[in-house]
Design an enzyme around this catalytic site. Structure first.
Site, PDB file in Angstrom:
ATOM      1  CD  GLU A   1      -3.697  -2.102   7.262  1.00  0.00           C
ATOM      2  OE1 GLU A   1      -2.348  -2.151   6.888  1.00  0.00           O
ATOM      3  OE2 GLU A   1      -4.229  -1.468   6.971  1.00  0.00           O
TER       4      GLU A   1
ATOM      5  CB  SER B   1       5.119  -1.223  12.247  1.00  0.00           C
ATOM      6  OG  SER B   1       4.412   0.390  12.149  1.00  0.00           O
TER       7      SER B   1
ATOM      8  CD  GLU C   1      -2.904   6.379   6.555  1.00  0.00           C
ATOM      9  OE1 GLU C   1      -2.774   5.583   5.214  1.00  0.00           O
ATOM     10  OE2 GLU C   1      -1.745   5.653   7.067  1.00  0.00           O
TER      11      GLU C   1
ATOM     12  CG  HIS D   1      -6.119   1.804   4.655  1.00  0.00           C
ATOM     13  ND1 HIS D   1      -5.401   3.207   5.717  1.00  0.00           N
ATOM     14  CD2 HIS D   1      -4.775   1.357   5.024  1.00  0.00           C
ATOM     15  CE1 HIS D   1      -4.312   3.398   6.173  1.00  0.00           C
ATOM     16  NE2 HIS D   1      -3.476   2.469   5.299  1.00  0.00           N
TER      17      HIS D   1
ATOM     18  CG  ASN E   1      -2.127   1.292   1.478  1.00  0.00           C
ATOM     19  OD1 ASN E   1      -2.082   2.154  -0.009  1.00  0.00           O
ATOM     20  ND2 ASN E   1      -2.292   1.000   2.769  1.00  0.00           N
ATOM     21  CD1 TRP E   2       3.923   0.730  -2.373  1.00  0.00           C
ATOM     22  CD2 TRP E   2       4.016   1.973  -4.298  1.00  0.00           C
ATOM     23  NE1 TRP E   2       4.792   0.534  -3.262  1.00  0.00           N
ATOM     24  CE2 TRP E   2       4.148   0.440  -5.169  1.00  0.00           C
ATOM     25  CE3 TRP E   2       3.887   2.817  -6.149  1.00  0.00           C
ATOM     26  CZ2 TRP E   2       4.857   0.511  -5.507  1.00  0.00           C
ATOM     27  CZ3 TRP E   2       3.815   1.740  -6.552  1.00  0.00           C
ATOM     28  CH2 TRP E   2       5.265   1.197  -6.655  1.00  0.00           C
ATOM     29  CE  LYS E   3      -0.480   3.712   4.497  1.00  0.00           C
ATOM     30  NZ  LYS E   3      -0.150   3.677   5.722  1.00  0.00           N
TER      31      LYS E   3
ATOM     32  N   GLY F   1       2.845  -0.792   4.017  1.00  0.00           N
ATOM     33  CA  GLY F   1       2.874   0.378   3.650  1.00  0.00           C
ATOM     34  C   GLY F   1       4.213   0.990   3.399  1.00  0.00           C
ATOM     35  N   GLY F   2       5.327   1.722   4.982  1.00  0.00           N
ATOM     36  CA  GLY F   2       6.092   2.500   4.605  1.00  0.00           C
ATOM     37  C   GLY F   2       7.019   1.438   4.149  1.00  0.00           C
TER      38      GLY F   2
ATOM     39  N   GLY G   1       2.112   2.076  10.743  1.00  0.00           N
ATOM     40  CA  GLY G   1       2.916   3.744  10.077  1.00  0.00           C
ATOM     41  C   GLY G   1       3.666   4.204  12.018  1.00  0.00           C
TER      42      GLY G   1
HETATM   43  P1  PGA Z   1       2.670   1.142   7.567  1.00  0.00           P
HETATM   44  O1  PGA Z   1       1.495   0.596   6.544  1.00  0.00           O
HETATM   45  O2  PGA Z   1       3.041  -0.556   7.169  1.00  0.00           O
HETATM   46  O3  PGA Z   1       3.585   2.266   6.954  1.00  0.00           O
HETATM   47  O4  PGA Z   1       2.194   0.516   9.008  1.00  0.00           O
HETATM   48  C1  PGA Z   1       0.828  -0.264   6.967  1.00  0.00           C
HETATM   49  C2  PGA Z   1      -0.963  -0.041   6.021  1.00  0.00           C
HETATM   50  O5  PGA Z   1      -1.340   1.131   6.548  1.00  0.00           O
HETATM   51  O6  PGA Z   1      -1.495  -0.484   5.180  1.00  0.00           O
END
Ligand code: PGA
Length: 252
Positions: free
Chosen positions: A169, A214, A99, A97, A11-13, A235-236, A175
């Protein structure tokens, strides 16, 4: 890991231009030859979807969007529909998600409509659920997961449940560098599976439920080794081709 095919999603956001997307894929795709029986999805921003589909055409990697609108068309400025995504070769979509729930006020009701709209269009939903830190401290994690899952899956036919992917999640792990322990992740995922089983036990045995929050190359293996954890939504650490590849290898 179980007999379910592992599923690793990046997930590159709101990150990577078209050029950066192509550069990532050129480096990533060249190294995935050894990954057997693993489903991999890359979720770039809307602007990179066409380029990503094009680059992945002769590869096993599927491309997913990060959101969509539940209607097929209409006066919804700034939105994208499921049929628009499938028309360019997108195969999956991240829905709900945290966010989007927290920053863009996405509701369980809208999500329920998005999940059925995605399935109707033949897009695989990657449905995100998870509790906040406060909810975990208050001991209501299972209530939150039940509410989110029951609402989002309410209108899904039992026969279609198995094709959905769920990502557990915990909001406090996204994050933040704070990963859920393998025990915490497995317990929550086992609970999520039991909620699906109340609707249809055969689908619950088939549905892939991922952990997200994470996930990094150095903690992926201990998480992905667990029987209940069918993969990861990353994500990251998915922004770097070598890191995401290492996570895919840990899951395959
Ligand atoms: P993260 O993000 O791996 O940076 O914690 C995961 C996500 O939001 O899907």
């Amino acid at each position: 890991m179980s007999e379910r095919t592992p599923y690793l999603a990046a997930n590159w956001k709101m990150q990577k231009t078209v050029e950066e997307t192509e550069d990532f894929l050129d480096r990533f795709l060249g190294n995935i030859g050894d990954l057997q029986d693993t489903d991999i999805a890359i979720c770039p921003p809307f602007t990179s979807l066409v380029a990503a589909v094009e680059r992945c055409r002769r590869s096993p990697v599927r491309i997913a969007a990060q959101n969509m609108h539940e209607a097929d068309s209409g006066a919804f400025t700034g939105e994208i529909s499921a049929s628009m995504l499938t028309s360019i070769g997108v195969e999956a979509v991240v829905l709900g998600h945290s966010e989007r729930r927290a920053i863009f006020a996405e509701t369980d009701e809208a999500l329920a409509l998005k999940v059925v709209a995605a399935l109707r269009a033949d897009l695989q939903p990657i449905l995100c659920v998870g509790e906040s830190l406060e909810e975990r401290s208050d001991g209501v994690t299972e209530d939150v997961l039940r509410r989110q899952l029951e609402a989002a899956l309410e209108q899904v036919e039992a026969s279609q449940l198995g094709s959905i992917v769920i990502a557990y999640e915990p909001v406090w792990a996204i994050g933040t560098g704070k990963t859920a322990s393998p025990e915490q992740a497995e317990e929550a995922i086992g609970f999520a599976r039991s909620v699906v089983a109340e609707k249809d036990s055969e689908s619950a045995a088939r549905i892939r439920i991922l952990y997200g929050g994470s996930v990094k190359p150095d903690n992926a293996e201990e998480l992905l080794r667990r029987e209940e954890i069918d993969g990861a939504l990353v994500g990251g650490a998915s922004l770097d081709p070598a890191d995401f590849l290492a996570i895919c290898e840990a899951g395959s």
